[in-house]
Structures are given as structure tokens and as C-alpha cells.
Design an enzyme around this catalytic site. Structure first.
Site, PDB file in Angstrom:
ATOM      1  N   LYS A  54       0.836  -1.209   0.000  1.00  0.00           N
ATOM      2  CA  LYS A  54       0.000   0.000   0.000  1.00  0.00           C
ATOM      3  C   LYS A  54       0.868   1.255   0.000  1.00  0.00           C
ATOM      4  CE  LYS A  54      -3.869  -2.404   2.172  1.00  0.00           C
ATOM      5  NZ  LYS A  54      -4.689  -2.664   3.366  1.00  0.00           N
ATOM      6  N   GLN A  98      -4.353  -1.094   9.585  1.00  0.00           N
ATOM      7  CA  GLN A  98      -4.317  -2.467   9.052  1.00  0.00           C
ATOM      8  C   GLN A  98      -4.869  -3.451  10.081  1.00  0.00           C
ATOM      9  OE1 GLN A  98      -3.498  -3.144   5.883  1.00  0.00           O
ATOM     10  NE2 GLN A  98      -3.878  -5.324   6.136  1.00  0.00           N
ATOM     11  N   ASP A 121     -10.775   3.052   4.354  1.00  0.00           N
ATOM     12  CA  ASP A 121     -11.072   1.621   4.237  1.00  0.00           C
ATOM     13  C   ASP A 121     -12.578   1.367   4.169  1.00  0.00           C
ATOM     14  OD1 ASP A 121      -9.164  -0.444   4.044  1.00  0.00           O
ATOM     15  OD2 ASP A 121      -8.365   0.072   6.019  1.00  0.00           O
TER      16      ASP A 121
HETATM   17  N1  GUN Z   1      -6.904  -6.658   6.545  1.00  0.00           N
HETATM   18  C1  GUN Z   1      -7.294  -7.445   5.518  1.00  0.00           C
HETATM   19  N2  GUN Z   1      -7.790  -6.686   4.513  1.00  0.00           N
HETATM   20  C2  GUN Z   1      -7.720  -5.420   4.908  1.00  0.00           C
HETATM   21  C3  GUN Z   1      -8.073  -4.176   4.295  1.00  0.00           C
HETATM   22  O1  GUN Z   1      -8.581  -4.098   3.184  1.00  0.00           O
HETATM   23  N3  GUN Z   1      -7.807  -3.063   5.040  1.00  0.00           N
HETATM   24  C4  GUN Z   1      -7.272  -3.130   6.286  1.00  0.00           C
HETATM   25  N4  GUN Z   1      -7.083  -1.974   6.942  1.00  0.00           N
HETATM   26  N5  GUN Z   1      -6.945  -4.247   6.878  1.00  0.00           N
HETATM   27  C5  GUN Z   1      -7.162  -5.386   6.184  1.00  0.00           C
END
Ligand code: GUN
Length: 292
Positions: A54, A98, A121
């Protein structure tokens, strides 16, 4: 029938190129680059890789990422204090926390503290509620990325039976809402579902988000279905496996996403898109991918 591949990597690259151009144009007009705060708690290997991807994607398109790597034993109050500070920081347009979080932290309590306007998100109760009312603002990255992929192959939704396997807050539930908005009849299967094959056999659109290698057998796939595999699990030999028996499913489906290179890159591309939205680069109510 041999299914055609839905190339998420290529579609995501196209979207990222578009995002890069949008940012360039705004900077020429004198705007500052969008800022994304990225928070990783602990050392979970999969989360570390996702976060690295990311942050690299941010750099590729010109989003300023501000990284906070916190110790696994951080107290809930400390994490909440950081989020409050980021909520008030004018250089931070989006906040990405995350998941999963260590056991001592109540993820819902912490997610509730993120300013919904910075919730790139789309996990905040406000943004999920807006999606449930079919007037979304910031939409969860993976489900929205899947909708963009389905639009890309000109998927028909109305009158189609969409079956989702997995009912998580991150994928299954918002995915059901997205497909419902699009006009599909939606079934969500989960750990208490009796006779999973019965439902999968009915799916015109199948989205599997379980995280168990090859739990979906190829022979269950309806002829001509569209199959979206969100699962990605590392096997003991180091290889990556999806939820779907790929080779067998490919013989029956019309379209199928590969693992890797299907859904994953779209999650990242939508995160960047949501950051632009949160930064006011994109008019809300109007999507700028030209797809949906
Ligand atoms: N953990 C698994 N997928 C995601 C996601 O799309 N965003 C975040 N913040 N954590 C995750």
C-alpha cells in the site's frame, strides 16, 4: 468452456495511472499532495506485506504516506490517542489501520474513533451504514474493487443470483450490499450454512472470501458463472492458494479471477481512489473511474 481470466493487475494498473494523472493535475493547480496515514500494529507477516504494498502504491501515484509502525503490546488508549491526533492533522486526508489487531485491542472501538471522512477503508459504522442505505460515501476497498472488476467485464447484475461465501465485516457483508445495490439477488453463506455446494451451484456470480485453500470445488461451479476468489493463503510449500479449485472451476466458469493477480491489486487501487476522495480531489457522488 474455459473461463477467461479477469486480470485485476492490469485493471488496477490502469486505475493507478489515472489516479497519478489526477494528482499531477491538481498539484499543477497548486494543491498539496493527498496524505494517507498508514498504521501497522505488530509484526504479522501478511499484514506487513500488505502495508508495504500500500505504501509503495502511494509513492507510485504521488500520495504522501505517513507510516506509524506500533509495537504489538501497545495499549488501546495509546492507539486511540494516535487516531485522534491524525483526525485533527490537516495534512492527513485518510487513515488506514491495518487489520487484524492484537488481542488486547477492541478493533470496533478503535475503528469507531476514525473520522468517517478519513475512513478510506470504509470500515467505520457510518460508512457501512451509508452503503446499507444505498447512498455510499467511502466504500470498503475489496468489495468496491470487485465491483469495478465485474463492471470491467460488463457483468449483468439484475436478475442474477450472487452467492457470497464468507460474512466478514471487511468483505462478505459490504460485498452483499454492493451486489444488492447493483440489482442481484444475494445469498450470503457462512460457517453455519448447511450444504454449501447447494448454494454455490446456483451462483451466477460467486464471490468467495473464506481464506481456506480450495474449499470451493470446481464441480460445484455453475456453467457460465463469474467466479471471484478473494481468498489468498500461503501453503506450507510457500505457494499461494485461493479459496477455489482454480483449474477445475476454470473448465465451467465464463470468467474467473486468478490468485494472485485478481482481487488483491484492486483493493490497493481503491484505497488510493478513496484517499483522493477523502482529500476532496474527486467530487463525492460522482465516481471518476468512468466505470460505475
Ligand atoms: N486486513 C485485511 N484486509 C484489509 C483491508 O482491506 N484493510 C485493512 N485496513 N486491513 C485489512
Amino acid at each position: 468452456m474455459t473461463a477467461q481470466l479477469i486480470d485485476g493487475k492490469a485493471v488496477a494498473a490502469e486505475l493507478k495511472a489515472h489516479i497519478r494523472e489526477q494528482i499531477k493535475a491538481k498539484i499543477m493547480e497548486g494543491k498539496r499532495p493527498p496524505g494517507l496515514a498508514v498504521i501497522l500494529v505488530g509484526e504479522d507477516p501478511a499484514s506487513s506485506i500488505y502495508v508495504r504494498n500500500k505504501r509503495e502504491a502511494c509513492e507510485q501515484v504521488g500520495i504522501h504516506s505517513i507510516y506509524h509502525h506500533l509495537s504489538a503490546d501497545i495499549k488501546e488508549e495509546e492507539l486511540i490517542a494516535l487516531i485522534h491526533a491524525l483526525n485533527h492533522d490537516k495534512k492527513v486526508d485518510g487513515i488506514l489501520l491495518q487489520l487484524p489487531l492484537p488481542r488486547q485491542i477492541d478493533a470496533n472501538k478503535v475503528l469507531d474513533c476514525i473520522d468517517p471522512q478519513k475512513d478510506v477503508d470504509g470500515f467505520h459504522a457510518y460508512n457501512l451504514g451509508r452503503l446499507a442505505q444505498r447512498r455510499p460515501l467511502l466504500r470498503s476497498c475489496t468489495p468496491y474493487g470487485i465491483m469495478l472488476l465485474l463492471d470491467h467485464i460488463h457483468q449483468q447484475y439484475k436478475g442474477k443470483h450472487a452467492v457470497i461465501v464468507g460474512a466478514s465485516n471487511i468483505v462478505g457483508r459490504p460485498m452483499a450490499l454492493e451486489l444488492l445495490i447493483a440489482g442481484s439477488t444475494v445469498t450470503v453463506c457462512h460457517r453455519f450454512t448447511h450444504d454449501l455446494p447447494y448454494f454455490v451451484r446456483q451462483a451466477d456470480i460467486l464471490v468467495s472470501a473464506v481464506g481456506k485453500p480450495e474449499i470451493i470445488k470446481g464441480e460445484w461451479i455453475k456453467e457460465g458463472a463469474t467466479v471471484v476468489d478473494v481468498g489468498i493463503t500461503r501453503r506450507e510449500d510457500g505457494s499461494l492458494a485461493g479459496d477455489v479449485e482454480f483449474e477445475a472451476a476454470r473448465k465451467r466458469a465464463a470468467w474467473i479471477t486468478p490468485v494472485p493477480g485478481g482481487v488483491g491489486p484492486m483493493t490497493v487501487a481503491v484505497l488510493l481512489h478513496n484517499t483522493l476522495r477523502a482529500a476532496g480531489y474527486i467530487n463525492s457522488h460522482q465516481d471518476d473511474f468512468g466505470l460505475r
